[in-house]
Design a protein around this motif. Structure first.
Motif, PDB file in Angstrom:
ATOM      1  N   GLU A   6     -32.356   5.726 -30.637  1.00  0.00           N
ATOM      2  CA  GLU A   6     -33.148   6.873 -30.186  1.00  0.00           C
ATOM      3  C   GLU A   6     -33.590   6.681 -28.739  1.00  0.00           C
ATOM      4  O   GLU A   6     -33.740   5.551 -28.259  1.00  0.00           O
ATOM      5  CB  GLU A   6     -34.405   7.075 -31.044  1.00  0.00           C
ATOM      6  CG  GLU A   6     -34.174   7.283 -32.518  1.00  0.00           C
ATOM      7  CD  GLU A   6     -34.423   6.020 -33.307  1.00  0.00           C
ATOM      8  OE1 GLU A   6     -34.779   6.119 -34.495  1.00  0.00           O
ATOM      9  OE2 GLU A   6     -34.270   4.915 -32.729  1.00  0.00           O
ATOM     10  N   SER A   7     -33.831   7.797 -28.093  1.00  0.00           N
ATOM     11  CA  SER A   7     -34.405   7.779 -26.755  1.00  0.00           C
ATOM     12  C   SER A   7     -35.108   9.109 -26.513  1.00  0.00           C
ATOM     13  O   SER A   7     -34.962  10.056 -27.294  1.00  0.00           O
ATOM     14  CB  SER A   7     -33.324   7.539 -25.696  1.00  0.00           C
ATOM     15  OG  SER A   7     -32.373   8.577 -25.712  1.00  0.00           O
ATOM     16  N   GLY A   8     -35.874   9.167 -25.436  1.00  0.00           N
ATOM     17  CA  GLY A   8     -36.517  10.421 -25.059  1.00  0.00           C
ATOM     18  C   GLY A   8     -37.998  10.515 -25.349  1.00  0.00           C
ATOM     19  O   GLY A   8     -38.643  11.499 -24.992  1.00  0.00           O
ATOM     20  N   SER A  21     -33.282  12.071 -28.460  1.00  0.00           N
ATOM     21  CA  SER A  21     -31.852  11.923 -28.719  1.00  0.00           C
ATOM     22  C   SER A  21     -31.632  10.743 -29.642  1.00  0.00           C
ATOM     23  O   SER A  21     -32.372   9.763 -29.608  1.00  0.00           O
ATOM     24  CB  SER A  21     -31.084  11.690 -27.415  1.00  0.00           C
ATOM     25  OG  SER A  21     -31.269  12.749 -26.512  1.00  0.00           O
ATOM     26  N   CYS A  22     -30.595  10.844 -30.432  1.00  0.00           N
ATOM     27  CA  CYS A  22     -30.209   9.745 -31.315  1.00  0.00           C
ATOM     28  C   CYS A  22     -28.691   9.635 -31.247  1.00  0.00           C
ATOM     29  O   CYS A  22     -27.976  10.528 -31.723  1.00  0.00           O
ATOM     30  CB  CYS A  22     -30.680  10.002 -32.733  1.00  0.00           C
ATOM     31  SG  CYS A  22     -30.151   8.756 -33.931  1.00  0.00           S
ATOM     32  N   SER A  95     -38.264   8.403 -35.763  1.00  0.00           N
ATOM     33  CA  SER A  95     -37.044   7.665 -36.076  1.00  0.00           C
ATOM     34  C   SER A  95     -35.981   8.610 -36.592  1.00  0.00           C
ATOM     35  O   SER A  95     -36.287   9.526 -37.363  1.00  0.00           O
ATOM     36  CB  SER A  95     -37.325   6.604 -37.143  1.00  0.00           C
ATOM     37  OG  SER A  95     -38.284   5.663 -36.701  1.00  0.00           O
ATOM     38  N   CYS A  96     -34.763   8.376 -36.172  1.00  0.00           N
ATOM     39  CA  CYS A  96     -33.670   9.123 -36.767  1.00  0.00           C
ATOM     40  C   CYS A  96     -33.052   8.298 -37.884  1.00  0.00           C
ATOM     41  O   CYS A  96     -33.147   7.073 -37.896  1.00  0.00           O
ATOM     42  CB  CYS A  96     -32.625   9.528 -35.730  1.00  0.00           C
ATOM     43  SG  CYS A  96     -31.691   8.189 -34.991  1.00  0.00           S
ATOM     44  N   GLY A 116     -32.710   4.228 -37.111  1.00  0.00           N
ATOM     45  CA  GLY A 116     -32.884   3.744 -35.764  1.00  0.00           C
ATOM     46  C   GLY A 116     -34.183   2.957 -35.647  1.00  0.00           C
ATOM     47  O   GLY A 116     -34.954   2.853 -36.597  1.00  0.00           O
ATOM     48  N   GLN A 117     -34.431   2.450 -34.459  1.00  0.00           N
ATOM     49  CA  GLN A 117     -35.590   1.596 -34.241  1.00  0.00           C
ATOM     50  C   GLN A 117     -36.854   2.396 -33.971  1.00  0.00           C
ATOM     51  O   GLN A 117     -37.961   1.867 -34.054  1.00  0.00           O
ATOM     52  CB  GLN A 117     -35.331   0.625 -33.069  1.00  0.00           C
ATOM     53  CG  GLN A 117     -35.536   1.221 -31.675  1.00  0.00           C
ATOM     54  CD  GLN A 117     -34.458   2.197 -31.256  1.00  0.00           C
ATOM     55  OE1 GLN A 117     -33.457   2.376 -31.937  1.00  0.00           O
ATOM     56  NE2 GLN A 117     -34.662   2.839 -30.116  1.00  0.00           N
TER      57      GLN A 117
END
Length: 125
Positions: A6-8, A21-22, A95-96, A116-117
């Protein structure tokens, strides 16, 4: 090996927007079900939304309906969570999650095998 990154996340004022985003690797993206969950300090994990890649159907938690939306980019193996009209109570680690197959009960975390983390979202007043 399946990986979700993930990010954003970040800090935003109430009323603002963020897009998470994932990026998914190691999974047949086109047949999977992708979900987003969040967890705030001292609270249980909460379902945010999910999308079934097989037919594109989406499903959202009541607290985010009308404000959040999920989309995917198959070419980039990426799932997005667009968050609008953010509220202080949206503050959490997001989290995704992914299932390799279609998931009927999208809101149940136990139906997702891969996670995800997480990325922190903080909404200030």
């Amino acid at each position: 090996q399946v990986q979700l990154v993930e990010s954003g996340g970040g800090l935003v004022q109430a009323g603002g927007s963020l897009r998470l985003s994932c990026v998914v690797s190691g999974l047949t993206f086109s047949s999977s079900t992708m979900g987003w969950f969040r967890q705030a300090p001292g609270k249980e994990r909460e379902f945010v939304g999910a999308i079934a890649k097989s037919d594109g159907r989406t499903y959202y938690g009541d607290s985010v309906k009308g404000r959040f939306s999920i989309s995917t980019d198959n070419a980039k193996n990426t799932v997005y969570l667009q968050m609008n009209s953010l509220k202080v109570e949206d503050t959490a680690v997001y989290s995704c999650a992914a299932s390799a197959v279609f998931v009927q009960a999208m809101s149940y975390a136990q139906n997702y095998r891969y996670w995800g983390q997480g990325t922190q979202v903080t909404v200030s007043s």
